[in-house]
Design an enzyme around this catalytic site. Structure first.
Site, PDB file in Angstrom:
ATOM      1  N   ASN A   1      37.257  30.640  46.252  1.00  0.00           N
ATOM      2  CA  ASN A   1      36.934  30.356  44.870  1.00  0.00           C
ATOM      3  C   ASN A   1      36.710  28.747  45.477  1.00  0.00           C
ATOM      4  OD1 ASN A   1      36.994  29.465  42.569  1.00  0.00           O
ATOM      5  ND2 ASN A   1      38.682  28.015  42.248  1.00  0.00           N
TER       6      ASN A   1
ATOM      7  N   HIS B   1      36.491  24.818  43.452  1.00  0.00           N
ATOM      8  CA  HIS B   1      36.809  24.098  42.553  1.00  0.00           C
ATOM      9  C   HIS B   1      36.124  23.005  42.856  1.00  0.00           C
ATOM     10  CE1 HIS B   1      39.264  22.888  39.128  1.00  0.00           C
ATOM     11  NE2 HIS B   1      39.243  21.540  40.291  1.00  0.00           N
TER      12      HIS B   1
ATOM     13  N   SER C   1      35.894  21.393  46.543  1.00  0.00           N
ATOM     14  CA  SER C   1      36.731  22.399  47.533  1.00  0.00           C
ATOM     15  C   SER C   1      36.018  23.736  47.834  1.00  0.00           C
ATOM     16  CB  SER C   1      38.031  21.886  47.100  1.00  0.00           C
ATOM     17  OG  SER C   1      38.550  21.020  47.566  1.00  0.00           O
TER      18      SER C   1
ATOM     19  N   ASP D   1      44.302  27.066  41.446  1.00  0.00           N
ATOM     20  CA  ASP D   1      43.660  25.894  42.001  1.00  0.00           C
ATOM     21  C   ASP D   1      44.377  25.481  43.577  1.00  0.00           C
ATOM     22  OD1 ASP D   1      41.266  26.023  40.803  1.00  0.00           O
ATOM     23  OD2 ASP D   1      41.391  24.912  39.451  1.00  0.00           O
TER      24      ASP D   1
HETATM   25  C1  GAR Z   1      30.872  25.070  39.299  1.00  0.00           C
HETATM   26  O1  GAR Z   1      31.105  23.576  38.988  1.00  0.00           O
HETATM   27  C2  GAR Z   1      32.216  25.558  40.059  1.00  0.00           C
HETATM   28  O2  GAR Z   1      32.126  24.275  40.831  1.00  0.00           O
HETATM   29  C3  GAR Z   1      32.951  25.959  38.391  1.00  0.00           C
HETATM   30  O3  GAR Z   1      32.114  25.996  37.769  1.00  0.00           O
HETATM   31  C4  GAR Z   1      30.745  25.577  37.618  1.00  0.00           C
HETATM   32  C5  GAR Z   1      29.726  27.101  38.284  1.00  0.00           C
HETATM   33  O4  GAR Z   1      28.580  26.997  37.887  1.00  0.00           O
HETATM   34  N1  GAR Z   1      34.409  26.051  38.687  1.00  0.00           N
HETATM   35  C6  GAR Z   1      35.319  26.015  37.915  1.00  0.00           C
HETATM   36  O5  GAR Z   1      35.326  24.976  37.086  1.00  0.00           O
HETATM   37  C7  GAR Z   1      36.749  26.738  38.307  1.00  0.00           C
HETATM   38  N2  GAR Z   1      37.473  26.505  37.813  1.00  0.00           N
HETATM   39  P1  GAR Z   1      27.759  27.730  38.317  1.00  0.00           P
HETATM   40  O6  GAR Z   1      27.916  28.931  37.247  1.00  0.00           O
HETATM   41  O7  GAR Z   1      26.176  27.093  38.126  1.00  0.00           O
HETATM   42  O8  GAR Z   1      27.865  27.990  39.684  1.00  0.00           O
END
Ligand code: GAR
Length: 199
Positions: free
Chosen positions: A110, A112, A139, A148
């Protein structure tokens, strides 16, 4: 027959991390994308995946209401059908049960948007600014049943500027996400689980 590991990427939204992962898996990579799976047909990343020639699937979580196990019983089907060796959560915004995680323990990653163990959960950028932090980042970790949590495989940092808003900070972190996730996946698919860090 190819011995490259097959990677299923799970998304909920625009899928910019998914795009960076797919683009990174060139012919000399130890892995290749086999599926992009979303929990909503509205996820903008689905079209991007199709354009890149990656098979897509949707399992909408909404008909299952609060029954996470029933949703996951459907979610797992396309992943198994695609023969995925590694599952990458890339902006997948559903909490997964221990039962689902257990099926992929040791082969599910994952990303985060915080320097874990700081700021698990949502609104990470606002919380880092609110706390007066001067450094923030992202991370990549192995997924375990706790949210997480799990062994950290890589982290990348960014500075927090005095005039940052959650949006300006999120944009700076996202640039790092697009470097970190492919770098970690390349090592992971080749069997290297040493944590990686850069700024
Ligand atoms: C990213 O910033 C990722 O780290 C976050 O969602 C966004 C997705 O963007 N993930 C979380 O918050 C998970 N808890 P993307 O769809 O453009 O890759």
């Amino acid at each position: 027959m190819s011995s490259r590991k097959k990677v299923a990427i799970l998304i909920s939204g625009g899928g910019s991390n998914m795009v960076s992962l797919v683009e990174s898996m060139g012919s000399d990579h130890a892995a290749r994308p086999c599926l992009v799976l979303a929990n909503s047909a509205d996820a903008g990343g689905l079209q991007k995946a199709a354009t890149m020639g990656v098979p897509t699937a949707v399992v909408d979580h909404r008909p299952f209401g609060k029954d996470r196990a029933a949703f996951e019983a459907e979610l797992v089907k396309p992943i198994l059908a695609a023969g995925a060796d590694i599952v990458c959560l890339a902006g997948f915004m559903r909490v997964l049960t221990a039962g689902f995680v257990g099926q992929f323990q040791g082969r599910m990653l994952n990303i985060h948007p915080s320097l874990l163990p700081k700021y698990k959960g949502l609104h990470t950028h606002a919380r880092a600014i609110e706390a007066g932090d001067t450094v923030h980042g992202c991370s990549v970790h192995e997924v375990t049943p706790l949210l997480d949590d799990g062994p950290i495989l890589g982290q990348a940092t960014v500075p927090i500027h005095k005039d940052d808003t959650p949006d300006t900070l999120a944009a700076r972190v996202l640039v790092q996400e697009h470097k970190l996730y492919p770098a970690v996946l390349a090592r992971y698919a080749a069997g290297n689980r040493e944590p990686l860090s850069f700024s």
